[in-house]
Design a protein around this motif. Structure first.
Motif, PDB file in Angstrom:
ATOM      1  N   THR A  93       8.092  -7.247  16.403  1.00 53.80           N
ATOM      2  CA  THR A  93       9.188  -7.375  17.368  1.00 53.80           C
ATOM      3  C   THR A  93       8.656  -7.370  18.786  1.00 53.80           C
ATOM      4  O   THR A  93       9.060  -8.190  19.623  1.00 53.80           O
ATOM      5  CB  THR A  93      10.204  -6.216  17.187  1.00 53.80           C
ATOM      6  N   VAL A 122      14.545 -10.039   7.546  1.00 53.71           N
ATOM      7  CA  VAL A 122      13.128 -10.391   7.404  1.00 53.71           C
ATOM      8  C   VAL A 122      12.446  -9.235   6.669  1.00 53.71           C
ATOM      9  O   VAL A 122      12.401  -8.116   7.176  1.00 53.71           O
ATOM     10  CB  VAL A 122      12.443 -10.600   8.772  1.00 53.71           C
ATOM     11  N   ILE A 171      18.092  -5.451  17.291  1.00 53.78           N
ATOM     12  CA  ILE A 171      17.106  -5.726  16.241  1.00 53.78           C
ATOM     13  C   ILE A 171      16.959  -4.399  15.513  1.00 53.78           C
ATOM     14  O   ILE A 171      16.662  -3.377  16.142  1.00 53.78           O
ATOM     15  CB  ILE A 171      15.755  -6.135  16.858  1.00 53.78           C
ATOM     16  N   GLN A 204      19.457 -13.389   7.889  1.00 53.90           N
ATOM     17  CA  GLN A 204      19.164 -12.586   9.096  1.00 53.90           C
ATOM     18  C   GLN A 204      18.230 -11.416   8.774  1.00 53.90           C
ATOM     19  O   GLN A 204      17.913 -10.618   9.640  1.00 53.90           O
ATOM     20  CB  GLN A 204      20.488 -12.064   9.684  1.00 53.90           C
ATOM     21  N   ARG A 217      14.133 -14.745  15.555  1.00 51.95           N
ATOM     22  CA  ARG A 217      13.700 -14.580  14.160  1.00 51.95           C
ATOM     23  C   ARG A 217      12.556 -15.548  13.850  1.00 51.95           C
ATOM     24  O   ARG A 217      11.547 -15.172  13.254  1.00 51.95           O
ATOM     25  CB  ARG A 217      14.895 -14.835  13.249  1.00 51.95           C
ATOM     26  N   ILE A 250      17.636  -9.375  12.256  1.00 46.93           N
ATOM     27  CA  ILE A 250      17.632 -10.097  13.536  1.00 46.93           C
ATOM     28  C   ILE A 250      18.669 -11.207  13.437  1.00 46.93           C
ATOM     29  O   ILE A 250      18.532 -12.123  12.626  1.00 46.93           O
ATOM     30  CB  ILE A 250      16.249 -10.736  13.828  1.00 46.93           C
ATOM     31  N   GLN A 251      19.684 -11.103  14.268  1.00 40.14           N
ATOM     32  CA  GLN A 251      20.750 -12.123  14.178  1.00 40.14           C
ATOM     33  C   GLN A 251      20.392 -13.417  14.902  1.00 40.14           C
ATOM     34  O   GLN A 251      20.799 -14.486  14.485  1.00 40.14           O
ATOM     35  CB  GLN A 251      22.043 -11.553  14.764  1.00 40.14           C
ATOM     36  N   GLN A 307       9.682 -15.021   4.701  1.00 40.71           N
ATOM     37  CA  GLN A 307      10.806 -14.206   5.210  1.00 40.71           C
ATOM     38  C   GLN A 307      11.237 -13.139   4.207  1.00 40.71           C
ATOM     39  O   GLN A 307      11.961 -12.204   4.551  1.00 40.71           O
ATOM     40  CB  GLN A 307      11.997 -15.118   5.544  1.00 40.71           C
TER      41      GLN A 307
END
Ligand code: PLP
Length: 372
Positions: free
Chosen positions: A92, A80, A214, A78, A241, A235-236, A58
């Motif tokens: 994505t 990456v 995003i 959150q 994620r 990305i919440q 991550q």
């Protein structure tokens, strides 16, 4: 199954390193490794001590924390960290989209923002930015009319490549409101955020306005460090994620350790790097404005509001033919809008490089020679 050609990158592949006078680069002037470390108050021996083992999938926690501070409400978990900004678009689309989804893309667009979704779903609608008397504009009603029950995602890019369009805060909020009302994910490419011109405010990041946004950002354009290949996603939603990180194991596994180290340096030197890019763009835009005034028969000029590029109307039958001929006969590189999927009557110019005015002078000499 074959994917559409990545036309912009194929064009740059052909010309970027063999054409001496680049006038369409989207990245700002770069710095050397030594300059970057000095700006950040770090030394070559700090870099030399870096160990070259695998890194965390991550991203380095210290780097994720530094990135999270660039936003109002983002937590380090959150973030990456990517092997390159480009990877964030691919991951994505792979993590989010299924073949029966519908996607809306703000166009013209950097190819992959449209073509990867098109490859996966085959069901993409284009929400086109409009040229107006007062620059480029978006039509929010037109966006909402494109929404269907199966619409899963809207893809935007603010500040916008290639037009240099920047929405107002109200327009950005309206995009978020429409996405929220229809329960649609919003992919906001913020690669040029921070390059607002002439004292304009930086807009809030979409991630600070919408939990299903995003956000893609990185150090290639604004900071002038495309060779670092440093970028990140915000990305919440934990489930998305996790799915995206699973896709990442199939592409890069983890970010390159040297890039993460140097990205930390770049964030330490961020204010200096951004100010430098913005000043250069503003100077170059002055030269561009007088160039376009002298050559108003040939070009239709809409000054950018933000970012390092602008889309210029060309009063000739084919921008594509013209750009190839220009590269080959004058060594000057412009990007035709056909490679951005936007007709054949515009060219993209880039204003972030230190040699812009010298290259523009070469172009003008060529134009004058052609008319005499
Ligand atoms: C809007 C936009 N998004 C993403 C990218 C990809 O950035 P990078 O080349 O640093 O991976 C670019 C590059 O031109 C871009 O213009």
């Amino acid at each position: 199954m074959q994917i559409a050609p990545f036309e912009i990158e194929q064009y740059f592949d052909r010309y970027e390193f063999t054409t001496p006078h680049l006038l369409c680069a989207s990245d700002c002037e770069t710095v050397s490794l030594a300059e970057l470390l000095e700006m950040a108050g770090m030394s070559m021996s700090d870099f030399g001590r870096l160990r070259l083992g695998y890194t965390e999938a991550q991203g380095n926690p210290e780097l994720r924390t530094a990135v999270s501070h660039l936003y109002k409400s983002v937590q380090p978990n959150q973030v990456v960290i990517l092997a390159a900004p480009e990877e964030g678009i691919y991951l994505t689309m792979r993590a989010l989209l299924d073949p029966d989804d519908h996607v809306i893309v703000l166009t013209p667009a950097y190819n992959s923002l449209r073509t990867i979704a098109q490859h996966i779903t085959g069901n993409v609608s284009q929400w086109e930015i409009q040229p107006t008397e007062n620059g480029w504009q978006i039509d929010l009603n037109a966006f909402e009319r494109l929404v269907k029950p199966e619409t899963k995602l809207i893809i935007v890019n603010f500040p916008h490549n290639p037009t240099g369009f920047l929405p107002t805060l109200n327009q950005l909020q309206a995009v978020v409101d429409i996405a929220q009302r229809h329960d649609i994910w919003l992919f906001c490419d913020e690669m040029y955020r921070g390059l607002e011109l002439y004292g304009a405010d930086t807009l809030p990041s979409a991630t600070d306005l919408y939990h299903r946004a995003i956000v893609l950002a990185g150090l290639s354009k604004v900071h002038g460090l495309p060779g670092l290949r440093a970028g990140w996603l915000i990305i919440q939603e934990p489930e998305l994620r996790a799915q995206l990180i699973n896709w990442k194991h199939y592409t890069s596994i983890c970010p390159p350790a040297p890039s993460e180290f140097l990205a930390m340096a770049a964030l330490k030197a961020q204010e200096q790097l951004i100010l430098r890019s913005r000043r250069l763009i503003e100077q170059n835009l002055q030269a561009a404005a007088s160039f376009f005034e002298r050559l108003s028969q040939l070009f239709e000029w809409r000054p950018p509001q933000a970012g390092s590029v602008a889309l210029v109307g060309l009063n000739l039958p084919s921008a594509t033919d013209y750009c190839h001929k220009l590269a080959e006969s004058a060594g000057v590189l412009l990007l035709p809008s056909s490679y951005l999927g936007y007709g054949d009557q515009h060219v993209r110019m880039g204003y972030g490089r230190a040699d812009f005015t010298a290259n523009l002078a070469v172009f003008e000499e060529y134009l004058l020679a052609a008319t005499t």
